[in-house]
Scaffold this active site. Sequence first.
Site, PDB file in Angstrom:
ATOM      1  N   LEU A   1      72.288  50.071 -27.012  1.00  0.00           N
ATOM      2  CA  LEU A   1      73.740  49.924 -27.168  1.00  0.00           C
ATOM      3  C   LEU A   1      74.521  50.797 -26.194  1.00  0.00           C
ATOM      4  O   LEU A   1      75.667  50.489 -25.873  1.00  0.00           O
ATOM      5  CB  LEU A   1      74.162  50.248 -28.604  1.00  0.00           C
ATOM      6  CG  LEU A   1      73.832  49.181 -29.643  1.00  0.00           C
ATOM      7  CD1 LEU A   1      74.178  49.676 -31.037  1.00  0.00           C
ATOM      8  CD2 LEU A   1      74.537  47.872 -29.340  1.00  0.00           C
ATOM      9  N   GLU A   2      73.905  51.856 -25.715  1.00  0.00           N
ATOM     10  CA  GLU A   2      74.583  52.743 -24.766  1.00  0.00           C
ATOM     11  C   GLU A   2      74.490  52.266 -23.314  1.00  0.00           C
ATOM     12  O   GLU A   2      75.182  52.783 -22.439  1.00  0.00           O
ATOM     13  CB  GLU A   2      74.028  54.168 -24.878  1.00  0.00           C
ATOM     14  CG  GLU A   2      74.453  54.904 -26.128  1.00  0.00           C
ATOM     15  CD  GLU A   2      73.761  54.434 -27.403  1.00  0.00           C
ATOM     16  OE1 GLU A   2      74.418  54.432 -28.462  1.00  0.00           O
ATOM     17  OE2 GLU A   2      72.575  54.053 -27.342  1.00  0.00           O
TER      18      GLU A   2
ATOM     19  N   THR B   1      65.857  44.890 -41.018  1.00  0.00           N
ATOM     20  CA  THR B   1      67.297  44.855 -41.248  1.00  0.00           C
ATOM     21  C   THR B   1      68.001  44.079 -40.139  1.00  0.00           C
ATOM     22  O   THR B   1      67.368  43.647 -39.175  1.00  0.00           O
ATOM     23  CB  THR B   1      67.881  46.286 -41.284  1.00  0.00           C
ATOM     24  OG1 THR B   1      67.764  46.855 -39.979  1.00  0.00           O
ATOM     25  CG2 THR B   1      67.142  47.153 -42.294  1.00  0.00           C
TER      26      THR B   1
ATOM     27  N   HIS C   1      69.770  45.304 -37.939  1.00  0.00           N
ATOM     28  CA  HIS C   1      69.937  46.180 -36.783  1.00  0.00           C
ATOM     29  C   HIS C   1      69.470  45.512 -35.489  1.00  0.00           C
ATOM     30  O   HIS C   1      70.124  45.609 -34.454  1.00  0.00           O
ATOM     31  CB  HIS C   1      69.196  47.502 -37.026  1.00  0.00           C
ATOM     32  CG  HIS C   1      69.410  48.521 -35.960  1.00  0.00           C
ATOM     33  ND1 HIS C   1      70.608  49.175 -35.798  1.00  0.00           N
ATOM     34  CD2 HIS C   1      68.593  48.983 -34.993  1.00  0.00           C
ATOM     35  CE1 HIS C   1      70.520  50.007 -34.781  1.00  0.00           C
ATOM     36  NE2 HIS C   1      69.305  49.905 -34.267  1.00  0.00           N
TER      37      HIS C   1
ATOM     38  N   ASN D   1      69.267  42.439 -16.363  1.00  0.00           N
ATOM     39  CA  ASN D   1      69.040  42.742 -17.777  1.00  0.00           C
ATOM     40  C   ASN D   1      67.544  42.762 -18.056  1.00  0.00           C
ATOM     41  O   ASN D   1      66.895  41.724 -18.114  1.00  0.00           O
ATOM     42  CB  ASN D   1      69.738  41.715 -18.664  1.00  0.00           C
ATOM     43  CG  ASN D   1      69.599  42.031 -20.143  1.00  0.00           C
ATOM     44  OD1 ASN D   1      68.818  42.883 -20.544  1.00  0.00           O
ATOM     45  ND2 ASN D   1      70.359  41.327 -20.962  1.00  0.00           N
TER      46      ASN D   1
ATOM     47  N   ARG E   1      55.427  41.160 -21.965  1.00  0.00           N
ATOM     48  CA  ARG E   1      56.566  41.010 -21.064  1.00  0.00           C
ATOM     49  C   ARG E   1      56.729  42.210 -20.129  1.00  0.00           C
ATOM     50  O   ARG E   1      57.203  42.070 -19.010  1.00  0.00           O
ATOM     51  CB  ARG E   1      57.840  40.792 -21.881  1.00  0.00           C
ATOM     52  CG  ARG E   1      57.876  39.410 -22.504  1.00  0.00           C
ATOM     53  CD  ARG E   1      58.792  39.331 -23.715  1.00  0.00           C
ATOM     54  NE  ARG E   1      58.823  37.974 -24.256  1.00  0.00           N
ATOM     55  CZ  ARG E   1      57.879  37.439 -25.004  1.00  0.00           C
ATOM     56  NH1 ARG E   1      56.789  38.126 -25.306  1.00  0.00           N
ATOM     57  NH2 ARG E   1      57.987  36.212 -25.466  1.00  0.00           N
TER      58      ARG E   1
END
Length: 157
Positions: free
Chosen positions: A56-57, A85, A87, A111, A125
Site C-alpha cells: 500500500l505504500e 480476511t 485484507h 507493476n 512467478r
Amino acid sequence: MKVEKKTVAPGKLKARLLILEARYYADLCDELVKGTVAAIERSGATWDHIVVPGALELPGAIALADASKRYDGYVALGCVLRGETMHYDIVSNESARGLMDLALKGLCIGNGILTCENEAQAWARAKTSDGDKGGGAAQAALTMIHHKRAMKKKSTR
C-alpha cells in the site's frame, strides 16, 4: 492492422529507475529484485533501490520520488498472498489502483506486485528461471520510458 512488439534493446537506454520493494516476504522479494536488476542492467539503464513497509505504500513512495525529478521510471515490487480476511482484496486492489493513477499521470511504472493465492504460486512467478515477474516489471517500465521519449520527440517536430 499490423501489430509490432517492441522492447528496449540491450545496452541502449540511458535512464535511471527506482526499484521500490515492499519487503514483506523477504525471500520472494530477493528473487524479484534479482530479476529486476538484471533486466535494467541489460538495457544499459541505472537504478536505485529503496524498501517501503508494504504494498500500500508503494504508490505514495513513487509519488514522493517523482517529485525529486531524479528518475525516469519506477519498478514496484512486492507480494500479497490471500489470507482469511478481506485484507488481500484491499491491498491488491488499492496498490494496483494507486500505481494506475500514477501511470495515467504520465509516470513510467512497472507493476511487479505479485497477487497470489499461496506461496507456491508466488515462487512460480518470482523465480528468474520461471516467471521472472521482476524482470517483466522492469521491462515494462523501460518500454514505457522509451515510448514516452519517442512521443515527446514526435510532438516537438
